[in-house]
Write an enzyme that holds these catalytic residues in place. Structure first.
Site, PDB file in Angstrom:
ATOM      1  N   HIS A 271      -6.152   5.635   5.890  1.00 11.85           N
ATOM      2  CA  HIS A 271      -6.943   4.435   6.095  1.00 11.85           C
ATOM      3  C   HIS A 271      -6.726   3.784   7.460  1.00 11.85           C
ATOM      4  O   HIS A 271      -7.651   3.269   8.076  1.00 11.85           O
ATOM      5  CB  HIS A 271      -6.592   3.443   4.993  1.00 11.85           C
TER       6      HIS A 271
ATOM      7  N   ARG B 237       0.793  -1.226   0.000  1.00 11.62           N
ATOM      8  CA  ARG B 237       0.000   0.000   0.000  1.00 11.62           C
ATOM      9  C   ARG B 237       0.828   1.279   0.000  1.00 11.62           C
ATOM     10  O   ARG B 237       0.535   2.213  -0.735  1.00 11.62           O
ATOM     11  CB  ARG B 237      -0.926  -0.003   1.222  1.00 11.62           C
TER      12      ARG B 237
ATOM     13  N   LEU C 202      -7.628  -7.321  10.258  1.00 10.99           N
ATOM     14  CA  LEU C 202      -8.637  -8.219  10.817  1.00 10.99           C
ATOM     15  C   LEU C 202      -7.933  -9.329  11.584  1.00 10.99           C
ATOM     16  O   LEU C 202      -8.354  -9.739  12.664  1.00 10.99           O
ATOM     17  CB  LEU C 202      -9.501  -8.800   9.694  1.00 10.99           C
TER      18      LEU C 202
END
Lengths: 250, 639
Positions: free
Chosen positions: B403, B332, B443
């Site tokens: 983010h 990213r 997650l």
């Protein structure tokens, strides 16, 4: 765009409310509906007034926190869209828009457009889970699950718990919400041991919370931002009736 | 330096540390567990899973969230997937490979032992979630399906369409509701933690505000777990939910918890570009789209043709060109900077010039429209709803946006902060992602912390400390309650002329311009001046209407923005002191000849843990050196 808003204002739970008219001028069609309300609130604050309270959080249509009756339609005119994903390009310059909270006996108003939806949590508490305490799980691939079952389960599991189905229902029934969870878990092999107890307990809790009964109007699936089908209600009714017939205890 | 940073990493070989540690930790016997109250703040993956699991173990749990239900926590918005080293695809994956990819992805600024444990636990998470009924995608034979994510050359990401976070959160939420019904967890929705109460050096409770009635209340316990998420909203525009905030961790910082690597922020490459001043948030388009979408801009600056009219040889597929072995799945931080670079060259697309194309035309040609719809249908619909453009017909336009925050409260191997008894899990801590998080790892970390780590390590804390009985009638709670009430009333008494949102927008712009995708010394120094001036303006010019004894959303926001105005400053201080580049922290002064982040391992291979030194004083820097015994530090390359 220049709009006229009629907004439900109610200062607190036990107080009476009324529709109040606001002018919303210079609104961009690219704004989301909630961004339009942000602009109105900024202007109210600048004028020393109390802004309109409304629930919202993720603003990407997944958390289920937002939900407004817009011109009498839950989440407004766009199908399969939560209020936060509705954009002002769905309206025309000069429109009059009526904005109200969800209306249901089981969803008391907290303030303005904000309601208490904790009844939905209590329906889940009654049985909307698979009892699988942390730590004892077998390998994830040990049980094969047909793709079709998991796809159907996922369709039902997409429910965001916003309560639009209740608000849209003439009986204020929470059947679609409840049936979505009964279907999600009941379609999977892991959900079988508790399947009938779950359906029975959740339906009974729904009644205790003073939601109405389902008379299959179908308004719920029209309002659902995740387009969950009322076929799930058929499945819930099947599981509920079977639970009663075999004498399952909640 | 007054804080002792003892990371308490267990001895022994990397692969045996967690196992050995579990044996060495103290246990609390089952009958004693219910005598201990654990306060969990936040109900997302890290908080909800922790609250449910600790209740299953027999602890008495109180769980708090500011939303109307624990199911709303922002974990729900994660789209693409969750990593696990299952190696179901037989493509060479292993716990060690996931560990290595994560350490390298974080640009060698995280702890080996923590990251290895995370990789180890990843496999248990998938098992646990499947047992709960999480409908992960499956193949026709009934086995679990996988997809690829950035920064990895294996396919190890499990997913539930584009709603993986939602399904994992609902699994944790359902487990939590089951415990609430059983009486093991008392849930406090619409309740915000506004301060931490520390007695005799130990975290013993929190002070909260009931967001419906405005009542300020105290809750005492034997330990506190903060699982309150990240602080990306300091940038105003981010992919975070509107309510996501730093108040819980910031209050804890001011009570003595060290804040680690605050400047490590993740800018996600694939978000829908900003369209106007009124915009309240940015929407992510899952990284999974880069499995099939190709990122490009025109070769010529200022080329305004319809993208479909631009011939192949006049397009620059810049990620494929610069990083041939990872292509569109470059990590990213790297993909974001590459997009910024081509836009800075004037080759950006869309009205603002701040955008690049994410094109599915080739994938649709190769696999058919139905296959693409099956994989990404809900994301394509979301894109169309927001932009009014159809991504099946024309390429998406995307641009990087804030983010995730890798920084957070410093924790040891047991996830305990520098305040005894105060534990921090999930995005709120700093522990596992170093200077850049790989996709599908948030997650994984939230659930590893919540299901498997904190329920074990909390017992070690309780079993090895003799805690005096304390309840909410203790004087310490009264005094913190008073501070909280006074602070809340102060926002209402300023009666200035500017709304909270206007201050928040201005802060966000400063942070984005000077502490965003790239940073430099002069800019950061300027940002510090601007933030300080803005803070003064805030405390003199804020206008909040209404009262503090009702639902007052502007008042809630005022408290959060006041804390962002302080945290933003700490982020800039941290970014200024770390004159190397690493991961998402790109200092223009420190780059390789090809413009990649250039680390300075000699001087900066440490965790920067900042300690509050009192109002008006500069924070104190504490350093935890990072030792790499198993991996070799290399210049990160994805070419």
């Amino acid at each position: 765009m220049n709009l006229t808003l009629h907004v439900w204002r109610q200062a607190g739970p036990e107080l009476s409310g009324k529709m109040v008219v606001y002018k919303a001028n210079d609104i961009s069609p690219d704004m989301s509906f909630l961004e339009m309300l942000d602009v109105v609130n900024e202007r109210l604050t600048d004028n020393g007034e109390v802004p309109i309270a409304f629930d919202h959080d993720c603003r990407e249509g997944i958390c289920g926190m937002c939900g407004l009756m817009i011109n009498g339609v839950a989440h407004g005119p766009m199908n399969g869209t939560a209020t936060c994903q509705l954009h002002m390009r769905s309206f025309k310059d000069g429109d009059t828009i009526y904005i109200e909270p969800w209306r249901a006996r089981a969803f008391p108003v907290i303030k303005d457009l904000t309601v208490d939806r904790s009844a939905l949590d209590r329906i889940i508490q009654a049985g909307g889970f698979i009892s699988a305490p942390t730590g004892g799980a077998q390998d994830a691939n040990a049980i094969l699950v047909p793709k079709e079952s998991v796809d159907n389960a996922m369709d039902a599991a997409a429910c965001i718990g916003c309560g639009a189905c209740v608000a849209a229902c003439p009986n204020a029934s929470a059947s679609l919400f409840t049936a979505a969870k009964v279907s999600h878990l009941g379609l999977l092999p892991q959900g079988q041991p508790e399947r009938y107890r779950r359906a029975l307990a959740m339906v009974e809790q729904m009644d205790l919370e003073k939601f109405g009964s389902c008379t299959l109007h179908g308004e719920c699936q029209e309002a659902c931002p995740k387009e969950i089908s009322i076929d799930t209600i058929t499945r819930m009714n099947h599981d509920y009736i079977r639970a009663r017939l075999i004498g399952t205890r909640p | 330096m007054s804080i002792q940073l003892d990371s308490r990493i267990p001895s022994g070989p990397l692969a045996q540390k967690w196992d050995r540690h579990r044996f060495e930790m103290k246990l609390v016997n089952p009958a004693n567990k219910r005598k201990n109250t654990i306060i969990v703040v936040g109900s997302g993956l890290a908080g909800g899973a922790a609250a449910a699991t600790m209740s299953e173990l027999g602890y008495n749990v109180k769980c708090f969230c500011f939303q109307d239900s624990p199911r709303r926590a922002h974990s729900i918005a994660a789209q693409g997937g969750i990593n696990a080293a299952k190696n179901y695809q037989n493509d060479g994956d292993s716990v060690y490979r996931l560990f290595y990819d994560t350490i390298k992805g974080g640009d060698f600024r995280s702890r080996e032992a923590n990251v290895y444990r995370l990789a180890e636990l990843s496999v248990n998470i998938i098992d646990q979630c499947v047992a709960q009924g999480v409908p992960f995608a499956r193949e026709y034979g009934g086995l679990l399906a996988n997809r690829s994510f950035g920064g990895a050359q294996v396919s190890r990401t499990f997913y539930a369409r584009g709603q993986t976070g939602q399904q994992l959160l609902l699994g944790a939420y359902q487990a939590l509701e089951r415990q609430i019904a059983r009486g093991g967890v008392k849930m406090f929705p619409r309740t915000e933690m506004l301060d931490l109460v520390v007695i005799d050096g130990k975290a013993r409770g929190i002070v909260t505000r009931n967001l419906v009635t405005g009542a300020v209340e105290s809750h005492a316990g034997e330990a506190v777990v903060l699982a309150t998420g990240g602080y990306g909203n300091v940038f105003y525009l981010s992919t975070n939910a509107q309510g996501s905030n730093a108040t819980a961790i910031w209050r804890a910082y001011k009570r003595g918890a060290a804040f680690a690597n605050p400047c490590f922020t993740q800018i996600h490459p694939t978000c829908i570009p900003v369209s106007g001043e009124y915009q309240s948030k940015l929407t992510l388009m899952s990284e999974s789209l880069r499995n099939d979408g190709r990122v490009w801009v025109p070769k010529k600056a200022g080329d305004k043709r319809d993208p479909r009219q631009i011939p192949e040889n006049e397009r620059d597929y810049f990620l494929e060109r610069k990083y041939p072995s990872f292509g569109n799945l470059a990590p990213r931080d790297i993909a974001s900077r590459a997009a910024k670079e081509v836009c800075d060259e004037g080759r950006g697309v869309g009205e603002t010039g701040l955008g690049v194309y994410l094109d599915f035309a080739d994938a649709i040609k190769r696999l058919g429209r139905d296959a693409i719809k099956e994989r990404y249908g809900n994301l394509f619909e979301m894109y169309e709803r927001i932009t009014n453009e159809n991504p099946y017909e024309a390429p998406m336009r995307i641009y990087p946006a804030v983010h995730y925050t890798m920084g957070g409260l410093w924790v040891d191997y047991n996830l305990m902060s520098t305040i005894d008894g105060l534990h921090v899990t999930g995005e709120a801590n700093f522990s596992d992602h170093g200077a850049n998080r790989l996709g599908a790892s948030a997650l994984m970390q939230g659930l590893a912390d919540g299901y498997f780590i904190i329920p074990n390590t909390i017992g070690d804390y309780l079993g090895s400390h003799k805690l005096q009985k304390v309840d909410a009638s203790h004087d310490a709670f009264r005094s913190v309650e008073n501070e909280v009430s006074e602070r809340t009333k102060r926002f209402l008494s300023i009666r200035g002329t500017r709304t909270v949102a206007s201050f928040h927008r201005e802060l966000g712009k400063i942070m984005w311009d000077y502490c965003g995708m790239t940073r430099n010394e002069a800019g950061l120094k300027l940002a510090l001046e601007k933030i300080s001036a803005l803070r003064t303006a805030f405390w003199h010019g804020l206008n909040v209407t209404g009262s503090d004894v009702e639902l007052n959303q502007a008042l809630e926001k005022a408290g959060r923005v006041a804390d962002f105005l302080e945290l933003g400053e700490l982020m800039c201080i941290d970014a200024l002191h770390r004159s190397e580049s690493c991961g998402g922290h790109f200092r223009e002064e420190s780059q390789t000849a090809d413009g990649e982040a250039l680390r300075d391992d000699e001087n900066f291979a440490y965790v920067a843990a900042w300690e509050f030194a009192g109002e008006g004083h500069s924070p104190t820097l504490n350093k935890e050196p990072l030792a790499f015994e198993n991996v070799k530090l290399t210049q990160r390359s994805y070419e």
